[in-house]
Design an enzyme around this catalytic site. Structure first.
Site, short mmCIF file in Angstrom:
data_model
loop_
_atom_site.label_atom_id
_atom_site.label_comp_id
_atom_site.label_asym_id
_atom_site.label_seq_id
_atom_site.Cartn_x
_atom_site.Cartn_y
_atom_site.Cartn_z
N CYS A 1 0.74 -1.05 0.05
CA CYS A 1 0.08 -0.05 0.06
C CYS A 1 0.84 1.21 0.00
CB CYS A 1 -0.76 -0.04 1.26
SG CYS A 1 0.04 -0.12 2.88
N CYS B 1 -2.74 -2.86 8.75
CA CYS B 1 -2.28 -1.82 9.12
C CYS B 1 -1.93 -1.71 10.48
CB CYS B 1 -3.63 -0.70 8.86
SG CYS B 1 -4.38 -0.71 7.37
FE1 FES Z 1 -1.57 0.07 4.23
FE2 FES Z 1 -3.40 0.74 5.86
S1 FES Z 1 -3.61 0.55 3.91
S2 FES Z 1 -1.30 0.79 6.21
#
Ligand code: FES
Length: 140
Positions: A33, A102
């Protein structure tokens, strides 16, 4: 989708910032991400007396870092190392499955900061043996 606690910590994150002359700094990122989390810790007599973070990332990552700082502040190094991403997610009232990584980032950031502390002070923290903060963050 998000618990009230997540929303609250996202909107009013605790302990945001940097610590000057921190005793340990951990930076971790999730390559998928692209989110980055940096954690600063101050340690006195094996106790985490202060902790701050900077997170460039999604709302869940911010809420997870915020909650994590609250959970480890005042704890000993050993206690802080017992913190898992599940504890963080639970304290937040749960995270949606796609957001579990996360909270993993927050657990890794604490470990990375403590690893940095141990290296600077030439001490060995058994629990951190084999831990590599640059490793890809796995979804537990
Ligand atoms: Fe990657 Fe939250 S989407 S840390």
């Amino acid at each position: 989708m998000y618990s009230e606690i997540v929303m609250e910590h996202f909107q009013n994150p605790r302990n945001v910032g940097e610590i000057e002359n921190a005793d340990g700094i951990g930076e971790v990122g999730n390559p998928k991400c692209g989110d980055i989390m940096k954690m600063y810790i101050k340690i006195e007599d094996n106790v985490i007396v202060d902790v701050k973070f900077k997170t460039f990332g999604c709302g869940s990552a911010i809420a997870s870092s915020s909650m994590t700082t609250e959970l480890i502040k005042g704890k000993t190094i050993k206690e802080a190392l017992q913190l898992t991403n599940k504890d963080v997610a639970q304290a937040l009232g749960g995270l949606p499955p796609v957001k579990v990584h996360c909270s993993v980032l927050a657990e890794q950031a604490v470990k990375a900061a403590l690893l940095d502390y141990s290296k600077r002070n030439n001490i060995i923290i058994e629990e951190l043996e084999g831990f590599d903060p640059t490793e890809d963050v796995h979804h537990h």
